[in-house]
Design a protein around this motif. Structure first.
Motif, PDB file in Angstrom:
ATOM      1  N   SER A 316      55.112  61.703  13.594  1.00  0.00           N
ATOM      2  CA  SER A 316      54.115  62.432  14.403  1.00  0.00           C
ATOM      3  C   SER A 316      54.060  61.818  15.796  1.00  0.00           C
ATOM      4  O   SER A 316      53.153  61.044  16.113  1.00  0.00           O
ATOM      5  CB  SER A 316      52.740  62.363  13.737  1.00  0.00           C
ATOM      6  N   PRO A 317      55.041  62.115  16.639  1.00  0.00           N
ATOM      7  CA  PRO A 317      55.164  61.436  17.938  1.00  0.00           C
ATOM      8  C   PRO A 317      54.006  61.687  18.901  1.00  0.00           C
ATOM      9  O   PRO A 317      53.845  60.947  19.872  1.00  0.00           O
ATOM     10  CB  PRO A 317      56.476  61.993  18.506  1.00  0.00           C
ATOM     11  N   THR A 318      53.183  62.705  18.658  1.00  0.00           N
ATOM     12  CA  THR A 318      52.072  62.988  19.574  1.00  0.00           C
ATOM     13  C   THR A 318      50.772  62.295  19.159  1.00  0.00           C
ATOM     14  O   THR A 318      49.762  62.435  19.833  1.00  0.00           O
ATOM     15  CB  THR A 318      51.821  64.508  19.653  1.00  0.00           C
ATOM     16  N   GLN A 319      50.801  61.557  18.052  1.00  0.00           N
ATOM     17  CA  GLN A 319      49.578  60.895  17.606  1.00  0.00           C
ATOM     18  C   GLN A 319      49.151  59.803  18.578  1.00  0.00           C
ATOM     19  O   GLN A 319      49.964  59.234  19.309  1.00  0.00           O
ATOM     20  CB  GLN A 319      49.758  60.301  16.206  1.00  0.00           C
ATOM     21  N   GLU A 320      47.853  59.515  18.596  1.00  0.00           N
ATOM     22  CA  GLU A 320      47.319  58.472  19.463  1.00  0.00           C
ATOM     23  C   GLU A 320      47.790  57.098  18.986  1.00  0.00           C
ATOM     24  O   GLU A 320      48.036  56.894  17.797  1.00  0.00           O
ATOM     25  CB  GLU A 320      45.790  58.524  19.460  1.00  0.00           C
ATOM     26  N   PRO A 321      47.916  56.124  19.915  1.00  0.00           N
ATOM     27  CA  PRO A 321      48.300  54.761  19.506  1.00  0.00           C
ATOM     28  C   PRO A 321      47.330  54.187  18.481  1.00  0.00           C
ATOM     29  O   PRO A 321      46.118  54.446  18.533  1.00  0.00           O
ATOM     30  CB  PRO A 321      48.245  53.975  20.822  1.00  0.00           C
ATOM     31  N   VAL A 322      47.876  53.410  17.556  1.00  0.00           N
ATOM     32  CA  VAL A 322      47.086  52.822  16.465  1.00  0.00           C
ATOM     33  C   VAL A 322      47.104  51.308  16.590  1.00  0.00           C
ATOM     34  O   VAL A 322      48.149  50.707  16.861  1.00  0.00           O
ATOM     35  CB  VAL A 322      47.659  53.244  15.090  1.00  0.00           C
ATOM     36  N   SER A 323      45.947  50.679  16.385  1.00  0.00           N
ATOM     37  CA  SER A 323      45.839  49.220  16.433  1.00  0.00           C
ATOM     38  C   SER A 323      45.390  48.699  15.071  1.00  0.00           C
ATOM     39  O   SER A 323      44.444  49.233  14.492  1.00  0.00           O
ATOM     40  CB  SER A 323      44.822  48.785  17.497  1.00  0.00           C
ATOM     41  N   VAL A 324      46.056  47.657  14.583  1.00  0.00           N
ATOM     42  CA  VAL A 324      45.686  47.037  13.308  1.00  0.00           C
ATOM     43  C   VAL A 324      45.517  45.538  13.540  1.00  0.00           C
ATOM     44  O   VAL A 324      46.448  44.863  13.985  1.00  0.00           O
ATOM     45  CB  VAL A 324      46.757  47.281  12.224  1.00  0.00           C
ATOM     46  N   LEU A 325      44.329  45.022  13.232  1.00  0.00           N
ATOM     47  CA  LEU A 325      44.049  43.596  13.390  1.00  0.00           C
ATOM     48  C   LEU A 325      43.808  42.996  12.013  1.00  0.00           C
ATOM     49  O   LEU A 325      42.840  43.345  11.329  1.00  0.00           O
ATOM     50  CB  LEU A 325      42.827  43.392  14.288  1.00  0.00           C
ATOM     51  N   LEU A 326      44.701  42.110  11.597  1.00  0.00           N
ATOM     52  CA  LEU A 326      44.604  41.463  10.290  1.00  0.00           C
ATOM     53  C   LEU A 326      43.855  40.140  10.409  1.00  0.00           C
ATOM     54  O   LEU A 326      44.065  39.387  11.363  1.00  0.00           O
ATOM     55  CB  LEU A 326      46.003  41.204   9.722  1.00  0.00           C
ATOM     56  N   GLU A 327      42.998  39.855   9.444  1.00  0.00           N
ATOM     57  CA  GLU A 327      42.273  38.584   9.433  1.00  0.00           C
ATOM     58  C   GLU A 327      43.013  37.565   8.560  1.00  0.00           C
ATOM     59  O   GLU A 327      43.590  37.928   7.533  1.00  0.00           O
ATOM     60  CB  GLU A 327      40.845  38.777   8.910  1.00  0.00           C
ATOM     61  N   ALA A 328      42.994  36.323   8.976  1.00  0.00           N
ATOM     62  CA  ALA A 328      43.623  35.247   8.207  1.00  0.00           C
ATOM     63  C   ALA A 328      42.580  34.555   7.334  1.00  0.00           C
ATOM     64  O   ALA A 328      41.409  34.447   7.711  1.00  0.00           O
ATOM     65  CB  ALA A 328      44.270  34.232   9.153  1.00  0.00           C
ATOM     66  N   ASP A 329      43.006  34.100   6.168  1.00  0.00           N
ATOM     67  CA  ASP A 329      42.137  33.323   5.278  1.00  0.00           C
ATOM     68  C   ASP A 329      42.285  31.838   5.596  1.00  0.00           C
ATOM     69  O   ASP A 329      43.360  31.389   6.009  1.00  0.00           O
ATOM     70  CB  ASP A 329      42.517  33.559   3.819  1.00  0.00           C
ATOM     71  N   LEU A 330      41.219  31.073   5.392  1.00  0.00           N
ATOM     72  CA  LEU A 330      41.303  29.616   5.509  1.00  0.00           C
ATOM     73  C   LEU A 330      41.452  29.036   4.114  1.00  0.00           C
ATOM     74  O   LEU A 330      40.554  29.167   3.278  1.00  0.00           O
ATOM     75  CB  LEU A 330      40.060  29.049   6.198  1.00  0.00           C
ATOM     76  N   ILE A 331      42.611  28.428   3.849  1.00  0.00           N
ATOM     77  CA  ILE A 331      42.921  27.845   2.547  1.00  0.00           C
ATOM     78  C   ILE A 331      42.809  26.326   2.664  1.00  0.00           C
ATOM     79  O   ILE A 331      43.501  25.700   3.477  1.00  0.00           O
ATOM     80  CB  ILE A 331      44.350  28.218   2.105  1.00  0.00           C
ATOM     81  N   VAL A 332      41.922  25.730   1.876  1.00  0.00           N
ATOM     82  CA  VAL A 332      41.693  24.282   1.957  1.00  0.00           C
ATOM     83  C   VAL A 332      42.655  23.554   1.029  1.00  0.00           C
ATOM     84  O   VAL A 332      42.716  23.831  -0.174  1.00  0.00           O
ATOM     85  CB  VAL A 332      40.234  23.929   1.604  1.00  0.00           C
ATOM     86  N   GLY A 333      43.424  22.644   1.612  1.00  0.00           N
ATOM     87  CA  GLY A 333      44.384  21.858   0.853  1.00  0.00           C
ATOM     88  C   GLY A 333      44.119  20.362   0.975  1.00  0.00           C
ATOM     89  O   GLY A 333      43.008  19.936   1.327  1.00  0.00           O
ATOM     90  N   LYS A 334      45.172  19.573   0.739  1.00  0.00           N
ATOM     91  CA  LYS A 334      45.026  18.107   0.707  1.00  0.00           C
ATOM     92  C   LYS A 334      45.174  17.454   2.077  1.00  0.00           C
ATOM     93  O   LYS A 334      45.089  16.241   2.184  1.00  0.00           O
ATOM     94  CB  LYS A 334      46.058  17.525  -0.257  1.00  0.00           C
ATOM     95  N   SER A 335      45.397  18.246   3.118  1.00  0.00           N
ATOM     96  CA  SER A 335      45.699  17.648   4.425  1.00  0.00           C
ATOM     97  C   SER A 335      44.470  17.410   5.303  1.00  0.00           C
ATOM     98  O   SER A 335      44.598  16.943   6.420  1.00  0.00           O
ATOM     99  CB  SER A 335      46.684  18.541   5.192  1.00  0.00           C
ATOM    100  N   THR A 336      43.278  17.761   4.805  1.00  0.00           N
ATOM    101  CA  THR A 336      42.070  17.559   5.616  1.00  0.00           C
ATOM    102  C   THR A 336      41.036  16.752   4.847  1.00  0.00           C
ATOM    103  O   THR A 336      40.945  16.811   3.626  1.00  0.00           O
ATOM    104  CB  THR A 336      41.453  18.907   6.019  1.00  0.00           C
ATOM    105  N   GLY A 337      40.246  15.992   5.612  1.00  0.00           N
ATOM    106  CA  GLY A 337      39.154  15.202   5.036  1.00  0.00           C
ATOM    107  C   GLY A 337      38.209  14.785   6.131  1.00  0.00           C
ATOM    108  O   GLY A 337      38.422  15.106   7.314  1.00  0.00           O
ATOM    109  N   PRO A 338      37.146  14.066   5.802  1.00  0.00           N
ATOM    110  CA  PRO A 338      36.196  13.618   6.808  1.00  0.00           C
ATOM    111  C   PRO A 338      36.859  12.752   7.875  1.00  0.00           C
ATOM    112  O   PRO A 338      37.853  12.064   7.615  1.00  0.00           O
ATOM    113  CB  PRO A 338      35.173  12.809   6.000  1.00  0.00           C
ATOM    114  N   ALA A 339      36.306  12.809   9.079  1.00  0.00           N
ATOM    115  CA  ALA A 339      36.839  11.967  10.170  1.00  0.00           C
ATOM    116  C   ALA A 339      36.702  10.499   9.797  1.00  0.00           C
ATOM    117  O   ALA A 339      35.664  10.086   9.281  1.00  0.00           O
ATOM    118  CB  ALA A 339      36.092  12.259  11.465  1.00  0.00           C
ATOM    119  N   PRO A 340      37.738   9.697  10.028  1.00  0.00           N
ATOM    120  CA  PRO A 340      37.655   8.266   9.711  1.00  0.00           C
ATOM    121  C   PRO A 340      36.652   7.556  10.623  1.00  0.00           C
ATOM    122  O   PRO A 340      36.416   7.987  11.745  1.00  0.00           O
ATOM    123  CB  PRO A 340      39.082   7.763   9.947  1.00  0.00           C
ATOM    124  N   ASN A 341      36.076   6.501  10.130  1.00  0.00           N
ATOM    125  CA  ASN A 341      35.125   5.724  10.951  1.00  0.00           C
ATOM    126  C   ASN A 341      35.844   5.059  12.104  1.00  0.00           C
ATOM    127  O   ASN A 341      36.957   4.561  11.947  1.00  0.00           O
ATOM    128  CB  ASN A 341      34.430   4.658  10.087  1.00  0.00           C
TER     129      ASN A 341
END
Length: 341
Positions: A316-341
């Motif tokens: 359908s070449p005459t259709q209006e432009p389409v925009s798709v914005l995907l959201e990312a998930d935050l996955i918590v793994g072993k690489s983060t922890g509290p700031a060191p003293n």
């Protein structure tokens, strides 16, 4: 099974069946669904050459790949995108044309594809803030979809992008909530839209929390393992090194991890790391528990959806432009922890 046999089975003309399978609007939805279901059930696949002759299309989609030492799309992540797009093309009877060209020949490559009618449309990869390809393709009147966005292009065009600003704002806020104040960013090339948005997100979070932006904790470049390793090794030698790192790629994060271990530190205890794009088919982020905390976005799914947007535009070449914005998930793994003293 050929078209004639499928038509006889359904009690419809070959023209009606062909138009139903090719998405022509004059075929009603009930008939279209009946034809498509029968095609799936009996394993009918249209001959691409015959389909092209019938529709006046090439039945192919183009991807122009520039060869450069300074281009973000030439990396392993591109393979996942192409795999996802290829699934969509295959289901619709389309082939894929990959054109590998030097950076300086990109414009000529697009003009040649248009002139020779080699493809029915193209997907644009790795957009810059002001990207010449968007006005060029509009001038050529060639259907196209941008994987990403070009913030400084004001004219309308179809695009699919991950919400990079939201993803990195959330990641930076997560680190701040863990007590981190010296947060480094190892980014992609910042004349590219995604990297610009990620840096702005970190800047905004630091500003909101009353923390200064430290230029010595900012790096950008081609997203390689070496960039992550070299950048963090330099930062760890500073009088006030970072306690947390945001990286724009799993590949870069692997280099960051190497630098942490080489310094005799432990990731997640001494230095926290959050990376982007951990949902890669060839690079697993741990089995039972994620190794890296990550903003997760499927590149393969982006390929599938981008390809569908383009095929819809071709139909359908005459259709209006389409925009798709995907959201990312935050996955918590072993690489983060509290700031060191």
């Amino acid at each position: 099974m050929n078209l004639k046999q499928l038509s006889e089975l359904l009690g419809l003309s070959q023209t009606t069946v062909s138009r139903a399978l090719n998405g022509y609007p004059e075929v009603n939805q009930k008939t279209r669904m009946r034809v498509q279901e029968a095609a799936r059930t009996h394993g009918y696949r249209p001959n691409t050459r015959a389909k092209g002759l019938a529709t006046g299309r090439s039945m192919a989609v183009g991807h122009v790949i520039p060869i450069s030492s300074n281009h973000e799309m030439v990396n392993p992540v591109f393979g996942d995108f192409i795999a996802g797009a290829g699934e969509t093309y295959s289901k619709s009877g389309y082939d894929m044309v990959l054109s590998v060209v030097p950076d300086g020949d990109e414009e000529k490559a697009y003009r040649d594809l248009h002139k020779r009618k080699t493809v029915d449309g193209v997907i644009v990869h790795g957009p810059h803030m002001q990207d010449f390809r968007i006005p060029l393709l509009r001038e050529l009147n060639m259907p196209f979809v941008v994987h990403g966005r070009a913030s400084e292009v004001t004219e309308p065009y179809s695009w699919l992008d991950v919400n990079n600003f939201s993803a990195f704002r959330r990641a930076a806020s997560f680190l701040m909530d863990l007590g981190h104040r010296r947060i480094a960013l190892i980014n992609g090339l910042e004349d590219m839209d995604f990297a610009f948005r990620r840096r702005k997100a970190l800047e905004e979070v630091l500003l909101d929390r009353g923390e200064p932006l430290r230029a010595d904790l900012m790096r950008s470049g081609e997203m390689t393992e070496a960039l992550g390793y070299t950048s963090l090794r330099e930062m760890l030698a500073l009088p006030n090194p970072p306690t947390a790192i945001l990286t724009s790629s799993m590949i870069t994060a692997i280099g960051v991890r190497r630098a942490i271990e080489e310094a005799g530190l432990k990731m997640g205890r001494d230095v926290s790391v959050i990376t982007h794009d951990d949902d890669l088919s060839y690079l697993n982020n741990g089995k039972d528990e994620p190794l890296f905390t990550a903003t997760r976005s499927s590149v393969r799914e982006a390929g599938r959806q981008s390809a569908k947007l383009l095929l819809d535009q071709i139909a359908s070449p005459t259709q209006e432009p389409v925009s798709v914005l995907l959201e990312a998930d935050l996955i918590v793994g072993k690489s983060t922890g509290p700031a060191p003293n």
